[in-house]
Design a protein around this motif. Structure first.
Motif, PDB file in Angstrom:
ATOM      1  N   PHE A 101       0.790  -1.236   0.000  1.00 47.87           N
ATOM      2  CA  PHE A 101       0.000   0.000   0.000  1.00 47.87           C
ATOM      3  C   PHE A 101       0.820   1.283   0.000  1.00 47.87           C
ATOM      4  O   PHE A 101       0.252   2.378  -0.085  1.00 47.87           O
ATOM      5  CB  PHE A 101      -0.970   0.003   1.189  1.00 47.87           C
ATOM      6  N   GLY A 102       2.139   1.144   0.087  1.00 48.55           N
ATOM      7  CA  GLY A 102       2.969   2.351   0.098  1.00 48.55           C
ATOM      8  C   GLY A 102       3.052   2.977  -1.290  1.00 48.55           C
ATOM      9  O   GLY A 102       2.946   2.273  -2.297  1.00 48.55           O
ATOM     10  N   ASN A 103       3.237   4.298  -1.339  1.00 48.44           N
ATOM     11  CA  ASN A 103       3.448   4.932  -2.638  1.00 48.44           C
ATOM     12  C   ASN A 103       4.934   4.824  -2.997  1.00 48.44           C
ATOM     13  O   ASN A 103       5.743   4.300  -2.210  1.00 48.44           O
ATOM     14  CB  ASN A 103       2.946   6.381  -2.633  1.00 48.44           C
ATOM     15  N   GLU A 104       5.280   5.312  -4.151  1.00 51.23           N
ATOM     16  CA  GLU A 104       6.642   5.155  -4.654  1.00 51.23           C
ATOM     17  C   GLU A 104       7.675   5.725  -3.662  1.00 51.23           C
ATOM     18  O   GLU A 104       8.692   5.083  -3.366  1.00 51.23           O
ATOM     19  CB  GLU A 104       6.731   5.891  -6.005  1.00 51.23           C
ATOM     20  N   GLN A 106       7.353   6.256  -0.431  1.00 50.43           N
ATOM     21  CA  GLN A 106       7.411   5.481   0.824  1.00 50.43           C
ATOM     22  C   GLN A 106       8.183   4.182   0.622  1.00 50.43           C
ATOM     23  O   GLN A 106       8.965   3.766   1.472  1.00 50.43           O
ATOM     24  CB  GLN A 106       5.993   5.177   1.309  1.00 50.43           C
ATOM     25  N   ARG A 107       7.953   3.555  -0.529  1.00 52.26           N
ATOM     26  CA  ARG A 107       8.685   2.310  -0.812  1.00 52.26           C
ATOM     27  C   ARG A 107      10.184   2.572  -0.868  1.00 52.26           C
ATOM     28  O   ARG A 107      10.981   1.806  -0.353  1.00 52.26           O
ATOM     29  CB  ARG A 107       8.240   1.731  -2.154  1.00 52.26           C
ATOM     30  N   GLU A 222       2.860  13.066   4.918  1.00 54.88           N
ATOM     31  CA  GLU A 222       3.058  12.083   3.838  1.00 54.88           C
ATOM     32  C   GLU A 222       3.288  10.667   4.350  1.00 54.88           C
ATOM     33  O   GLU A 222       3.411   9.742   3.557  1.00 54.88           O
ATOM     34  CB  GLU A 222       4.191  12.522   2.897  1.00 54.88           C
ATOM     35  N   LEU A 225      -0.163   5.778   5.302  1.00 56.80           N
ATOM     36  CA  LEU A 225       0.127   4.614   4.442  1.00 56.80           C
ATOM     37  C   LEU A 225      -1.181   4.112   3.829  1.00 56.80           C
ATOM     38  O   LEU A 225      -2.082   3.697   4.547  1.00 56.80           O
ATOM     39  CB  LEU A 225       0.791   3.524   5.296  1.00 56.80           C
ATOM     40  N   GLY A 226      -1.274   4.163   2.528  1.00 55.27           N
ATOM     41  CA  GLY A 226      -2.526   3.787   1.871  1.00 55.27           C
ATOM     42  C   GLY A 226      -3.526   4.930   1.996  1.00 55.27           C
ATOM     43  O   GLY A 226      -3.181   6.036   2.415  1.00 55.27           O
ATOM     44  N   GLU A 227      -4.765   4.622   1.651  1.00 57.81           N
ATOM     45  CA  GLU A 227      -5.786   5.680   1.672  1.00 57.81           C
ATOM     46  C   GLU A 227      -6.254   5.995   3.088  1.00 57.81           C
ATOM     47  O   GLU A 227      -6.281   5.093   3.938  1.00 57.81           O
ATOM     48  CB  GLU A 227      -7.018   5.216   0.883  1.00 57.81           C
ATOM     49  N   ASP A 234      -7.556  -2.469   4.610  1.00 55.92           N
ATOM     50  CA  ASP A 234      -6.396  -2.912   3.830  1.00 55.92           C
ATOM     51  C   ASP A 234      -5.726  -4.088   4.534  1.00 55.92           C
ATOM     52  O   ASP A 234      -5.420  -5.111   3.918  1.00 55.92           O
ATOM     53  CB  ASP A 234      -5.360  -1.777   3.697  1.00 55.92           C
TER      54      ASP A 234
END
Ligand SMILES: Cc1cc2nc3c(=O)[nH]c(=O)nc-3n(C[C@H](O)[C@H](O)[C@H](O)COP(=O)(O)OP(=O)(O)OC[C@H]3O[C@@H](n4cnc5c(N)ncnc54)[C@H](O)[C@@H]3O)c2cc1C
Length: 381
Positions: A101-104, A106-107, A222, A225-227, A234
């Motif tokens: 579920f992380g965005n770019e 965060q990953r 930011e 994590l996720g929506e 999730d």
């Protein structure tokens, strides 16, 4: 369904089995008695890629499939259940949640150090008044300017005092119950994240289970994590918990196998009434029941892992695997103590540790009662 492991899976199993025997088993007794976290094993396991099991190689993980991951967990648990718990929780809960579920950004920031084993991951949902009913948690997160301010208490967090990165579940819309819970990435040195009591446990004593106090911990906006308001769903409905359950199932198989292997050895060596106790039918039946339970449990674990790999629904399969394997482990370790007689009750033999370690499998990541609820719900849906 193909029951044969691939050559890669077999080689992986052999590698981890040898690692477990050479590096983990020798210190297991001491760590259990001292309730000492295995810091010395972390870099060695990191070198083997054990902290990014299912994370793709592009994100610096080992890129294993689900079957590969359960093979690793079973072998680690055969060596020391506490070590398996550390690896399983880090991978399936913390790293798995960020990967899924992380965005770019965060990953990039958090997943790579987790996968490399430079930082350990923790995942905190349980609270003093919300365990099985996890959706009733009370920890609150409020958005104040550019930060989330988190306040509450977390209980029984694995890697609670040793993690570098925490996923904290908190209510962002209390009136919506579990549909108002969000997940946050919280770094260890965040002001307001205070590690509380480290628990003194019955089993898996070398793993680190701690309380967390969130005293207006401030995390950047930011780090959601996720929506927003989807954190609980999730975790619960997509795969975080279900993946975790398969891991506990694999761990239970490993503990039960340790009990069986030690029991076979002991039954051959121990003599009473002029013969090895392995010659008594009562002992043979216990061994046969242990072996049968272990084989059945492993197949359930593999089936759940394979369904997950194929992208097919695996909620019921994961709960069945976790439920059955946990109960097999508790029963098998009980039999192992029985086969060892009075010696099995003493600290000199590892079976008493297996007996204590197995119990957590029936409790963590949803108790056996909760697994039965999940299975029944799926049947009746
Ligand atoms: C070693 C260890 C490590 C853990 N690690 C983590 C972690 O990393 N992160 C985390 O968030 N949590 C963690 N936990 C917490 C774990 O997930 C909870 O302990 C578990 O979900 C049960 O919650 P509880 O202890 O509050 O028990 P309760 O929910 O209070 O349950 C008590 C009893 O009531 C039963 N029960 C409850 N509800 C029902 C129902 N509806 N129907 C039938 N029976 C029911 C239960 O099955 C149990 O027998 C860990 C726990 C342990 C022991």
């Amino acid at each position: 369904m193909d029951f044969e492991l691939t050559e890669e899976h077999k080689a992986l199993r052999q590698t981890i089995r040898e690692f477990g025997a050479a590096e983990i088993m020798p210190g297991a007794k001491e760590r259990d008695e001292a309730a000492r976290f295995p810091h010395e094993l972390i870099p060695k396991m990191a070198e083997l890629g054990l902290f990014g099991l299912m994370i793709p190689e592009t994100c610096e993980g080992a890129g294993l499939d689900g079957v590969g991951a359960v093979i690793v967990i079973e072998e680690l648990a055969r060596a020391e259940a506490a070590v398996a718990l550390i690896v399983a929780s880090h991978n399936s809960l913390c790293a798995g949640h960020i990967f899924k579920f992380g965005n770019e950004a965060q990953r990039k920031k958090y997943l790579a150090p987790l996968a490399r084993g430079e930082k350990l991951g923790a995942w905190a949902l349980t609270e003093p008044t919300s365990g099985s009913d996890a959706g009733s948690l009370k920890t609150r997160a409020r958005l104040v300017k550019d930060s989330w301010v988190i306040r509450g208490e977390k209980l029984f967090t694995t890697q609670g005092s040793t993690a570098g990165i925490y996923i904290i579940m908190a209510s962002t819309e209390p009136s919506s119950g579990n549909r108002g819970i969000s997940a946050f990435i919280v770094e260890r040195d965040t002001p307001g994240l205070v590690v509380g009591r480290v628990e003194n446990k019955l089993g898996v004593r070398a793993s680190d289970t701690a309380q967390l106090h969130l005293e207006d911990a401030r995390v950047p906006k930011e780090n959601l994590l996720g929506e927003l308001n989807r954190g609980f769903r999730d975790a619960l409905t997509i795969s975080i918990w279900q993946g975790g359950r398969i891991g506990i199932g694999a761990s239970a198989v490993g503990i039960a196998r340790a009990a069986l292997e030690d029991s076979i050895k002991y039954a051959r060596e121990r003599r009473q009434f002029g013969k090895a106790i392995a010659e008594f039918e009562a002992i043979q039946w216990m061994l046969a029941d242990m072996a049968t339970g272990i084989d059945a449990a492993r197949l359930l674990v593999y089936r759940a892992a394979r369904l997950r790999d194929q992208g097919r629904p695996f909620t019921k399969a994961a709960s069945e695997a976790k439920l059955f394997a946990s109960e097999v482990a508790v029963k098998a370790t009980n039999s192992a103590v029985q086969i060892h007689g009075g010696y099995g009750y003493m600290k000199d033999f590892a079976v008493e540790r297996y007996f204590r370690d197995a119990k957590v499998c029936e409790i963590g990541e949803g108790t056996s009662e909760v697994q039965r609820l999940v299975i029944a719900r799926e049947l009746l849906a």
